[in-house]
Scaffold this active site. Structure first.
Site, PDB file in Angstrom:
ATOM      1  NE  ARG A  64      -0.585  -0.344   4.973  1.00 13.02           N
ATOM      2  CZ  ARG A  64      -1.209  -0.619   6.103  1.00 13.02           C
ATOM      3  NH1 ARG A  64      -2.500  -0.892   6.097  1.00 13.02           N
ATOM      4  NH2 ARG A  64      -0.562  -0.646   7.254  1.00 13.02           N
TER       5      ARG A  64
ATOM      6  CB  VAL B 141      16.049  -9.690   9.497  1.00 13.08           C
ATOM      7  CG1 VAL B 141      16.938  -9.503   8.281  1.00 13.08           C
ATOM      8  CG2 VAL B 141      15.438 -11.087   9.486  1.00 13.08           C
TER       9      VAL B 141
ATOM     10  CB  VAL C 226      17.796  -2.372  17.650  1.00 15.40           C
ATOM     11  CG1 VAL C 226      18.737  -3.525  17.303  1.00 15.40           C
ATOM     12  CG2 VAL C 226      18.252  -1.704  18.929  1.00 15.40           C
TER      13      VAL C 226
ATOM     14  CE  LYS D 158       9.345  -8.467  19.232  1.00 19.93           C
ATOM     15  NZ  LYS D 158      10.606  -8.899  18.575  1.00 19.93           N
TER      16      LYS D 158
ATOM     17  CB  THR E 262      14.279  -1.679  27.172  1.00 16.37           C
ATOM     18  OG1 THR E 262      14.815  -2.846  26.544  1.00 16.37           O
ATOM     19  CG2 THR E 262      13.595  -0.837  26.101  1.00 16.37           C
TER      20      THR E 262
END
Length: 329
Positions: free
Chosen positions: A37, A166, A173, A127, A190
């Site tokens: 999109r 990946v 990160v 996840k 974190t």
């Protein structure tokens, strides 16, 4: 396998899509359709590939089944990459994550069956294993839908591939840390104990092709990936930058974040086989014709779980990985 074949890639303008399409082109496909999109990303990608005549760009959203059915016409293979992927975005807007990651995946399944696609490959995430956030939950639901599709009255085969982070993908990160080092001389982490799985995008796509070629349909292929502490990754990037007095700031764990990621949960380990040096394979808990026979001679994985807190890379190994990926010099 892809020689003279038509391939559809949903969400194909991202980092995974770029590398997937680069490697697909070496297999002499008839056509590659990039369905996404993002108009500006499609325009940029078309230029990057020198307007290759084998690439066809289609503006569309996987939430629209009719558009997917049209895009799947005469397609042989579908690589389903499209998803909302950022944990905080999915936590803040779970309905949108549900519509894209779950209903959108079912739309891909329905379109593939309607158009008699040969094989659909669903790219999942660590996840999705014992999920703690909405992104993981939505991807786990997508996995279940893909596996269940193999029980339907269709010759289309569906397979899942699960991997960790990946290197260098959009929002990675690595890009965040490098920008923070240059602009703020400070890196935000974190938790000092946080670990993650990592792999270069080139190696990830090679493993995707391997699972595409060798799967039966109904399995979850789990990539074996090296893992590291995020603080060690940050330190390697700081050292490579040659900047002095770069601070590491502890931010605290965000909602839905884990300290360690799982590629394979304790529950899943009960139906997992050791496939080879690069993959575990989770066999489905539901009946799918032919799959138990295919894997009858493989040994159980004998794992409690497979998480990123074990077998961590040293800083020297992280440096080698980043050098290989071209992220440091």
């Amino acid at each position: 396998m892809f020689n003279n074949q038509i391939v559809l890639v949903t969400g194909g303008t991202g980092s995974w899509g770029h590398e997937l399409i680069s490697q697909l082109l070496t297999h002499n496909p008839k056509e590659i359709r990039i369905f996404s999109r993002n108009e500006s990303a499609q325009f940029t990608m078309k230029q990057e590939f020198d307007s290759n005549p084998k690439l066809k760009f289609i503006i569309g959203d996987i939430k629209e089944k009719d558009a997917l059915i049209e895009a799947c016409h005469n397609v042989d293979y579908v690589f389903h990459l499209a998803a909302l992927k950022h944990v905080p975005v999915c936590e803040d807007q779970p309905i949108e994550a549900l519509k894209t990651n779950v209903i959108g995946t079912q739309n891909v399944i329905d379109a593939a069956i309607a158009c008699e696609v040969h094989r659909v490959v669903y790219i999942s995430t660590d996840k999705a294993s014992n999920p703690s956030n909405f992104y993981g939950l939505s991807k786990a639901m997508g996995e279940r839908l893909i596996i269940h599709a193999n029980t339907l009255n269709t010759k289309t085969r569906f397979v899942c591939i699960r991997g960790g982070n990946v290197l260098g993908t959009n929002g990675s990160v690595i890009h965040v840390f490098k920008k923070q080092i240059q602009e703020k001389q400070k890196v935000g982490i974190t938790d000092l104990n946080m670990t993650r799985f990592f792999l270069t995008v080139q190696d990830a796509i090679k493993l995707v092709f391997k699972a595409t070629f060798e799967s039966v349909g109904g399995e979850i292929f789990v990539m074996k990936m090296p893992a590291c502490k995020i603080v060690d990754l940050a330190q390697v990037l700081i050292d490579a930058s040659k900047k002095e007095n770069v601070e590491i700031e502890i931010l605290g764990v965000r909602p839905g974040e884990k300290i360690d990621e799982l590629l394979l949960s304790e529950y899943e380990s009960k139906t997992t086989i050791a496939y080879d040096e690069e993959y575990f394979v989770i066999l489905p808990s539901i009946h799918i014709d032919g799959i138990k026979e295919q894997y009858a001679d493989y040994k159980p994985a004998n794992l409690q779980s497979y998480h990123s807190g074990t077998g961590l890379m040293t800083q020297a190994e992280i440096k080698d990985m980043l050098l290989k990926g071209g992220f440091i010099k």
